[in-house]
Design an enzyme around this catalytic site. Structure first.
Site, PDB file in Angstrom:
ATOM      1  N   GLU A  60      33.074  38.113  46.459  1.00  0.00           N
ATOM      2  CA  GLU A  60      33.030  38.133  45.004  1.00  0.00           C
ATOM      3  C   GLU A  60      31.558  38.073  44.629  1.00  0.00           C
ATOM      4  O   GLU A  60      30.849  37.138  45.010  1.00  0.00           O
ATOM      5  CB  GLU A  60      33.779  36.947  44.397  1.00  0.00           C
ATOM      6  N   ASP A  71      30.532  29.843  33.861  1.00  0.00           N
ATOM      7  CA  ASP A  71      29.809  29.331  35.024  1.00  0.00           C
ATOM      8  C   ASP A  71      29.079  28.041  34.698  1.00  0.00           C
ATOM      9  O   ASP A  71      28.545  27.860  33.608  1.00  0.00           O
ATOM     10  CB  ASP A  71      28.804  30.378  35.524  1.00  0.00           C
ATOM     11  N   TYR A 186      43.013  35.286  40.063  1.00  0.00           N
ATOM     12  CA  TYR A 186      42.048  34.204  40.243  1.00  0.00           C
ATOM     13  C   TYR A 186      42.607  32.982  39.503  1.00  0.00           C
ATOM     14  O   TYR A 186      42.637  32.942  38.284  1.00  0.00           O
ATOM     15  CB  TYR A 186      40.701  34.633  39.660  1.00  0.00           C
TER      16      TYR A 186
END
Length: 281
Positions: A60, A71, A186
């Site tokens: 990834e 993030d 995911y």
């Protein structure tokens, strides 16, 4: 089948073959994440080669973005430093082509933000990713209800759209996600941003069962997966694979340069161990 449907190419994704093989072997996937071009183009290539050579199931890879809302601080810092060097999407595509030439069979997924897709043009972005050998694209900030904006271009380029599913995803939204999703899903192990915090939602096992009732896609768990025991816990909960990002970036940042490749390779091998040993549960 209409002429329009027949004109759309089948997905060229390497994910199905990977997960079929792992399932036949009784194993699960370990997917490390890193940013393309971090800390620079050449070192980034060497680091990604180390991930591949150590046995990573898939990759990834991220495009550095100025506002990566999903993030945590470790990846944000790396993205800021990468952008400060003048790194561009064209640079990333050039690196992707080198990676694909080095490893023709490993699945490569991209984690991006929608502004980067729009800036390049949706059709052009997916065409360029396909030309570079990318198998899947996850657009972190594009809601599934708006995925129809990019789905035709993704299909035309033979690229899977990878989607995030969190503990807050409703059954109704999950139905929408499954309509567009490919490659794998995911799964967010806990609410919040990426990082190395050791906290996981207690409802994860229930969430995985709920998702498996609606799709046969493999389920890979990320967010906070930084140790082999974390991977073991996710696999015991029913995950088909685990994804680690912040710990990889942290290791790149902290390890002495002379030891960086060795430490990264060792980390991959350690994370692979539970993916090979705990799959009978």
């Amino acid at each position: 089948m209409s002429s329009l449907e027949t004109s759309i190419p089948q997905s060229t994704s390497r994910y199905p073959k990977l997960f079929e093989r792992l399932q036949a072997e009784g194993r699960r996937a370990f997917i490390p994440f890193t940013l393309l071009g971090y800390p620079n183009q050449e070192v980034s290539f060497e680091l990604i080669k180390a991930l591949i050579d150590a046995g990573a199931s898939a990759l990834e890879l991220g495009l550095a973005f100025s506002d990566p809302m999903a993030d945590g601080p470790i990846i944000q810092k790396a993205a800021t430093e990468t952008l400060a060097t003048g790194y561009t999407v064209d640079d990333a595509i050039a690196l992707l082509k080198r990676i694909r030439a080095y490893a023709p069979d490993i699945p490569i997924g991209m984690l991006v933000y929608y502004n980067m897709v729009l800036a390049r043009g949706i059709d052009q972005f997916f065409s360029d990713m396909a030309d570079a050998g990318v198998d899947g694209v996850l657009i972190a900030d594009l809601p599934p209800e708006n995925m129809g904006e990019v789905a035709p271009a993704a299909r035309q380029s033979g690229i899977d759209l990878i989607h995030i599913v969190s503990p807050l995803t409703t059954d109704e939204r999950l139905k929408t996600i499954v309509q567009f999703a490919g490659g794998f899903l995911y799964i967010v192990s806990r609410l919040g941003i990426t990082g190395v915090e050791e906290r996981f939602d207690q409802q994860l096992e229930q969430l995985l069962r709920r998702i498996k009732a609606q799709t046969d896609l493999p389920l890979c768990v990320g967010f906070g997966i930084s140790k082999p025991e974390h991977a073991e816990k996710m696999i015991r909960a029913g995950a088909d694979g685990v994804i680690t990002g912040s710990r990889v970036i942290q290791l790149i940042q902290d390890a002495p340069k002379a030891e960086r490749l060795n430490q990264l390779s060792q980390f991959v091998r350690e994370m692979l161990a539970p993916c090979q040993a705990e799959c009978s549960v």
